[in-house]
Design an enzyme around this catalytic site. Structure first.
Site, PDB file in Angstrom:
ATOM      1  N   HIS A  50      -3.833  -2.168  -6.990  1.00  0.00           N
ATOM      2  CA  HIS A  50      -3.225  -0.895  -7.386  1.00  0.00           C
ATOM      3  C   HIS A  50      -4.334   0.022  -7.885  1.00  0.00           C
ATOM      4  CE1 HIS A  50       0.932  -2.898  -8.304  1.00  0.00           C
ATOM      5  NE2 HIS A  50       0.654  -2.847  -7.031  1.00  0.00           N
ATOM      6  N   ASP A  54       0.818  -1.222   0.000  1.00  0.00           N
ATOM      7  CA  ASP A  54       0.000   0.000   0.000  1.00  0.00           C
ATOM      8  C   ASP A  54       0.847   1.265   0.000  1.00  0.00           C
ATOM      9  OD1 ASP A  54      -2.298  -1.731   0.388  1.00  0.00           O
ATOM     10  OD2 ASP A  54      -1.708  -1.829   2.490  1.00  0.00           O
TER      11      ASP A  54
END
Length: 458
Positions: free
Chosen positions: A85, A57
């Site tokens: 993503h 992340d």
């Protein structure tokens, strides 16, 4: 028996004759003294790699998207649709889990390598969902290639994932916090050598069906409560086969041609991150694949000499999804501020991310494993309102400094963190487009990170 002359220069060392005298090497007739094959050739093309340097992340999608704009090939080398993503193009937010982020570049080929485990319903549903959002994904099937050696995630793998998490909770009172996407069980099948690959599906479907039934029964025997509709899943897979077939290629040959052919810019986007690596992460709270630089070689069939620059993506603070040790976690107002300002929710699961100060011990360890050429620092603006910013610079256990990042998670939960406190900048950095445009305190924060890691910023 070898002659005296044939004993010369064995394994690159000068040999001696039977009487102990050095053998005089004589050039063979017709063979040039400097053979061209003995001079190593510099690779024509090298892959540029983008990897997460924390627990995921970090904003890899944004970095990949920038680099993918002029790439010729963008590759995924490991993981599955447990990764996520987010890429924003023309105000449209696209979410990718299996597709490489570079699929939005209509001039580039996107490649899913053999190290990736693929849930076919997830792949096609992801594409269709993003197609409805905007025009960015139009024609995606014409520019996507999938390795024939990639393993397949089946619906029963996902069901098993959920059962295993439930069992861990009941037996130990804690789970691993998996995404329940079937990634672990699929990699288990791969390691147990009873998994099925893309090449099996697009070959003889009757043979594939027999192997599929055997694998499903194997899991039903292990998990009696497993609900598997074998016939329904086989029918679904058969329907996907014809859509899949044009996308499938010999991945090793594809990469070899790309690396040794005409000049190309080849980008590899890592999924997950260093501290989630199956070997080097905070085991057992990790993913099931190698998401460090070694996974590029094994997950694509790329020789190490063809790996070029390796960029580590580092968030300006630290986050983690799910359970596991987190030395710099701030379960307080600071953590809440980072969570709300950073909108820290998982792309794949929607789970709230735990937040804390930047941990440079952790990032330095990731650099030891990956050898970052440079770091890309993301989400610096989330720190804009903080008058002081802390950075972890050392671990101690029982008053003794730890020389390295511990392998044992019981040790990691006991560490006392030593921080360096830096002044904040208390103004917005959102409009800054260069290092020079940042406030001096923000520049100093970045320089501190570079100096500690001995790695330049991207």
């Amino acid at each position: 028996m070898a002659s005296e002359s044939s004993m010369a220069n064995v394994n690159g060392r000068e040999s001696t004759s039977l009487d102990g005298e050095p053998v005089v090497k004589r050039p063979r007739e017709g063979v040039p003294q400097e053979h061209p094959l003995r001079t190593p050739k510099e690779p024509q093309n090298k892959v540029t790699v983008v990897l997460g340097a924390q627990w995921g992340d970090e904003g890899k999608g944004k970095v990949v998207d920038l680099l993918a704009m002029d790439a010729d090939i963008v590759c995924r080398c490991q993981g599955g649709n447990n990764a996520g993503h987010t890429v924003v193009v023309d105000s449209v937010e696209y979410d990718f889990h299996l597709l490489p982020s570079g699929v939005l570049n209509k001039k580039a080929i996107s490649f899913i390598g053999n190290g990736v485990v693929i849930h076919l319903p997830g792949l096609f549903e992801e594409a269709e969902k993003n197609l409805r959002k905007g025009k960015g994904l139009q024609g995606w099937e014409e520019r996507l290639k999938i390795s024939d050696r990639a393993h397949i995630v089946f619906n029963f793998h996902q069901a098993v994932d959920g059962i295993q998490e439930q069992q861990r909770q009941q037996q130990e009172g804690k789970n691993l916090g998996t995404t329940k996407k079937g990634i672990g069980p699929a990699y288990s099948s791969k390691a147990a050598r009873n998994g099925l690959r893309v090449c099996d599906l697009v070959s003889d479907f009757k043979v594939f069906e027999e192997k599929f039934r055997m694998l499903a029964e194997h899991f039903r025997t292990m998990y009696p409560n497993l609900n598997v509709d074998i016939d329904s899943e086989l029918q679904q897979l058969k329907e996907y086969t014809e859509r899949l077939r044009p996308l499938v290629t010999d991945g090793v040959y594809f990469m070899h041609r790309a690396l040794t052919g005409p000049s190309k810019k080849i980008l590899v986007e890592g999924a997950n991150a260093a501290l989630l690596d199956i070997d080097f992460g905070t085991y057992p709270f990790v993913t099931s694949s190698n998401c460090t630089v070694g996974g590029v070689c094994t997950g694509l069939g790329v020789p190490p000499s063809y790996v070029g620059r390796v960029y580590g993506v580092v968030k300006a603070y630290t986050t983690r999804v799910g359970v596991g040790a987190f030395p710099t976690e701030q379960d307080n107002e600071t953590g809440n501020l980072l969570q709300s300002r950073g909108r820290e929710f998982g792309v794949t699961t929607g789970r709230r991310r735990r937040c804390g100060w930047l941990d440079l011990i952790l990032v330095r360890y990731a650099h030891m494993v990956n050898g970052f050429s440079a770091i890309a620092l993301t989400k610096l603006d989330i720190l804009d309102t903080l008058p002081e910013i802390k950075v972890a610079v050392a671990y101690k256990v029982n008053g003794q400094p730890l020389p390295s990042f511990p392998a044992n998670m019981d040790v990691l939960t006991q560490v006392k963190v030593e921080y360096e406190t830096l002044p904040g900048w208390c103004c917005s950095t959102e409009t800054a487009r260069s290092f020079e445009e940042l406030p001096v305190q923000a520049q100093n924060y970045i320089r501190f990170i570079e100096d500690f890691l001995q790695v330049p910023g991207l």
